[in-house]
Design an enzyme around this catalytic site. Structure first.
Site, mmCIF file in Angstrom:
data_model
loop_
_atom_site.group_PDB
_atom_site.id
_atom_site.type_symbol
_atom_site.label_atom_id
_atom_site.label_comp_id
_atom_site.label_asym_id
_atom_site.label_seq_id
_atom_site.Cartn_x
_atom_site.Cartn_y
_atom_site.Cartn_z
ATOM 1 N N ALA A 697 -1.307 -17.050 14.308
ATOM 2 C CA ALA A 697 -1.762 -17.506 12.907
ATOM 3 C C ALA A 697 -2.774 -18.819 12.999
ATOM 4 C CB ALA A 697 -0.586 -17.871 11.989
ATOM 5 N N CYS A 698 -3.476 -18.716 11.976
ATOM 6 C CA CYS A 698 -4.494 -20.058 11.623
ATOM 7 C C CYS A 698 -3.530 -21.223 11.508
ATOM 8 C CB CYS A 698 -5.412 -19.871 10.329
ATOM 9 S SG CYS A 698 -6.298 -18.387 10.334
ATOM 10 N N PRO A 699 -3.956 -22.285 11.885
ATOM 11 C CA PRO A 699 -5.172 -22.647 12.934
ATOM 12 C C PRO A 699 -4.922 -22.443 14.472
ATOM 13 C CG PRO A 699 -4.252 -24.799 12.585
ATOM 14 C CD PRO A 699 -3.299 -23.634 12.027
ATOM 15 N N MET A 700 -3.638 -21.792 14.730
ATOM 16 C CA MET A 700 -3.303 -21.679 16.287
ATOM 17 C C MET A 700 -4.413 -20.863 16.950
ATOM 18 S SD MET A 700 -1.054 -23.798 16.763
ATOM 19 C CE MET A 700 0.233 -24.544 16.396
ATOM 20 N N ASN A 701 -5.012 -19.873 16.335
ATOM 21 C CA ASN A 701 -5.669 -18.842 17.179
ATOM 22 C C ASN A 701 -7.135 -19.647 17.355
ATOM 23 O OD1 ASN A 701 -6.538 -19.338 14.188
ATOM 24 N ND2 ASN A 701 -6.158 -17.060 13.610
#
Ligand code: SF4
Length: 759
Positions: A697-701
């Protein structure tokens, strides 16, 4: 017809060619963007819709120009025109095919968007009361016009490291906020001569800064000389690599004030040697005439007392017209233009508070105008507090928006409907909201300000605002609003009401809200009020807080633009940091929680998001102990039951964060620490590192991608797979904004393949 400098006509001709090439498919979107943005044309959040920004130097607009803009709003822009927070005007929801027609029509009445956006000299703002204020030193309207024309004609005004904002105030009241602009002028009279105090390098946003007083007094003919010299220093030395640290305020901090001054002196000599810098104006100091009082009919008394003021010219009056969220329907604008045209040319100014001011009217003319004013401005019936609320466009249209402040303002109005008169005694109180930390809603100058952030509860994100209070801008000493805490967007209306009720109890005893907040314990009281609004219901119990106002989708950063994944990431860190600091400050003995928060706080920088304690401790050990970022002693604190030594761990993590730079590296650390990245390929363009970020998920990507890139050499290629929706909307643009070359290669099943060439 327009009297623009030759340069503008040439630029527009080139823009037309590029626009045609773009529509034919002969010019790619990015190349076209570099041309359209400096013309004030921005893409909105919703794909294929655009916004056109029109500059109004000093907010001045003639009735004929107003009519033309209203007609354009009718034909091309979903019927409204919008007053901006720099006193310009915008048309929203425009189709790209209409841009040239709009601009041509604007040129016919002497308006342009050139310099309305991008890294250019932006619209020059000025005191909305210039020429009529009783306290002004002299009328500076012609100075604004003359400087705007010089700037429009300068080819070096359109490719600066970042935007460059200029403001003119007529008096120490600093109604144009000169003390917090890149270049700010405050009119002064010295020994009978008209001139200006000059402030430099102020601004709001990341690292907000009050302007430095550069010169106590410069003669009026030198305004272009100084503006140009400072612009040249900015052009030469500003940071072009990192747009987040590019504004003039960063440069002055980097150089130091002394060195900055030396650079400006050098450029002053260069500009003088080149010639053509003088502004040929000789003004006379203002001499206010004797006021001629006027008693309005009883039916108009409340409005008159709140919004009408006497000008410095005997027998003439001006009036503030509050415009709800800066929006004017084209039909109302047309009626207003008709009514004004019969009176004169210089009868209206737009202002950065998103309101407009009519001027130069006799009492009879003003009373005759009242009907059309109330049509345009229902808020004219209310205390000024309601018309003075300012909100940027936020996430509804702005690509950088996190929250939707316009919706929050509507919700505040709804909550206070029926009891507005209660707040008549709070006239002058200002509530400002920005959808993100960028400050277009000028939250830092408000009595009560808000700027959007992401918060989370049990792993679910929701829209929220940081709360600031007590801003005060004057030429005698400006102060930004101070941070008091944060609140879920859902609670904003109730919180605002609670603050207003509290301020009503104190208003009579204090000179201003600023004085109450900063000197009389008001800040503490606001913090206490905020505490009542900290408990956000769980997602399962009540989903409402997880939606923003006027939005039917669950809150997310979907559609958010350039570079903003990192902002979401910092919000996650800040949320743990704040909880940790509160626990330490309050001497909490919940060591288990302190250890958990300490372990989790910086994991996001390593692309990890641990929801439970066991996983957080495990990952913290891997990324921060085993990499020797923290010494082995702290590793022992992760074992067994948490005890009071968790506080040491927390303090160490907070210190570590202080040392972190924007690439997630820590000052003093020996090597790059990004984990989980395969050995980087060595030969430029010859190898591809592939990463699968589907399901991340954002912002992990984004964080993971950034970590991958931090291990690679310039020119090496990374290909990533991203999910549809928010990931593909956000990550490529964020990566691109950090300078890397990005290409979306296409869809593979449900995912998108993106190629990145490291810069
Ligand atoms: S403050 Fe943020 S959300 Fe609001 S208009 Fe500016 S960039 Fe957009």
């Amino acid at each position: 017809m327009s009297h623009f400098p030759h340069q503008i006509h040439e630029d527009f001709a080139r823009f037309k060619e590029q626009h045609a090439a773009y529509l034919r498919g002969d010019l790619d979107a990015l190349a076209f963007k570099t041309m359209r943005v400096p013309f004030g044309v921005y893409e909105q959040r919703e794909a294929d819709t655009y916004m056109v920004r029109i500059k109004l130097p000093g907010g001045k607009i003639t009735p004929a120009q107003l009519r033309q803009v209203a007609l354009l709003a009718k034909e091309y822009a979903h019927e409204h025109l919008h007053i901006t927070t720099r006193g310009g005007v915008q048309l929203h929801n425009v189709n790209i095919t209409s841009i040239i027609d709009i601009m041509s029509a604007l040129h016919e009445v002497g308006l342009t968007g050139r310099g309305g956006g991008g890294n250019t000299v932006r619209n020059i703002t000025a005191d909305p009361l210039a020429g009529i204020a009783q306290d002004e030193a002299f009328d500076l309207s012609l100075h604004v016009k003359a400087l705007s024309e010089k700037i429009l004609a300068s080819t070096d005004s359109y490719n600066l490291p970042r935007k460059y904002k200029i403001a003119f105030s007529s008096s120490e009241a600093d109604r144009a906020h000169a003390t917090i602009s890149d270049v700010g002028f405050i009119a002064k009279v010295k020994d009978g001569q008209c001139g200006f105090a000059l402030y430099v390098a102020g601004g709001m946003g990341a690292k907000s800064r009050l302007g430095s007083l550069f010169a106590e007094f410069i003669p009026e003919k030198e305004i272009h000389l100084y503006t140009q010299a400072i612009k040249q220093v900015f052009d030469r030395h500003g940071n072009r690599k990192n747009k987040h640290a590019a504004r003039l305020r960063f440069l002055i901090e980097e150089l130091g004030e002394e060195s900055f001054r030396a650079h400006v002196e050098e450029e002053l000599a260069n500009v003088k040697a080149k010639g053509g810098w003088e502004i040929d104006l000789v003004s006379s100091p203002s001499v206010p005439e004797k006021l001629i009082p006027f008693t309005p009919p009883a039916s108009h008394e409340a409005w008159w007392n709140r919004y009408v003021f006497s000008q410095k010219q005997a027998g003439l009056f001006g009036c503030k017209v509050p415009i709800y969220l800066g929006d004017i329907h084209f039909e109302h604008a047309l009626k207003f233009a008709d009514a004004l045209e019969a009176i004169g040319e210089d009868v209206v100014r737009f202002n950065s508070d998103q309101n407009l001011y009519v001027r130069n009217l006799t009492p009879e003319q003003l009373l005759n105008l009242h009907e059309v004013i109330t049509l345009l401005s229902p808020d004219s019936k209310l205390p000024t507090l309601f018309g003075d609320m300012v909100a940027c466009t936020g996430a509804a249209t702005c690509q950088l928006g996190i929250a939707r402040p316009r919706g929050a303002v509507e919700a505040i109005h709804e909550r206070l409907a029926g009891v507005q008169e209660r707040y008549g005694e709070l006239d002058g109180f200002k509530i400002h909201l920005s959808g993100c930390p960028n400050s277009c809603g000028k939250h830092l100058v408000a009595d009560l300000g808000f700027f959007g952030k992401v918060a989370r509860n049990e792993g679910y994100s929701y829209p929220a605002y940081n709360v600031v209070a007590g801003g005060s801008i004057t030429g005698l000493g400006s102060a930004f609003a101070i941070k008091c805490g944060s609140v879920a967007a859902f609670f904003v209306p109730a919180f605002v009401e609670a603050v207003l009720e509290e301020w009503r109890k104190h208003v009579k005893q204090h000179a201003s809200f600023h004085a109450w907040v900063t000197q009389a314990g008001g800040a503490k009281i606001l913090e206490t009020i905020l505490e009542q609004f900290q408990e956000v219901p769980s997602f399962k119990k009540d989903k409402n807080p997880y939606f923003d106002y006027n939005c039917e989708e669950l809150f997310s950063l979907k559609g958010r633009g350039t570079g903003e994944c990192s902002a979401g990431m910092y919000d996650l860190i800040e949320s743990d940091k704040k909880a940790l600091q509160t626990a330490l400050k309050e001497g909490s003995t919940d060591y288990k929680n302190i250890r958990f928060l300490s372990a989790r706080m910086l994991l996001v920088t390593r692309g990890e998001d641990a929801r439970d304690e066991v996983r957080a401790l495990e990952l913290f050990k891997k990324h921060f102990i085993e990499t020797t970022l923290l010494n082995a002693y702290f590793g022992t604190l992760l074992e067994g039951e948490a005890d009071e030594r968790a506080v040491e761990l927390a303090e160490e993590v907070l210190k570590l964060y202080e040392r972190m730079d924007h690439t997630f590296h820590f000052a003093g650390a020996k090597t790059a620490q990004a984990p989980n990245v395969a050995e980087a390929p060595k030969a430029a363009f010859s190898a591809v590192l592939e990463k699968d970020y589907r399901g991340v998920a954002c912002p992990m990507n984004f964080v993971k991608t950034k970590n991958d890139l931090s291990k690679m050499q310039k020119g090496e290629v990374l290909e990533i797979l991203l999910d549809d929706g928010a990931p593909i909307d956000n990550v490529p643009r964020s990566v691109q904004s950090e300078g890397h070359k990005v290409e979306i290669l296409g869809k593979e099943g449900e995912a998108w393949r993106v190629r990145i060439i490291k810069a």
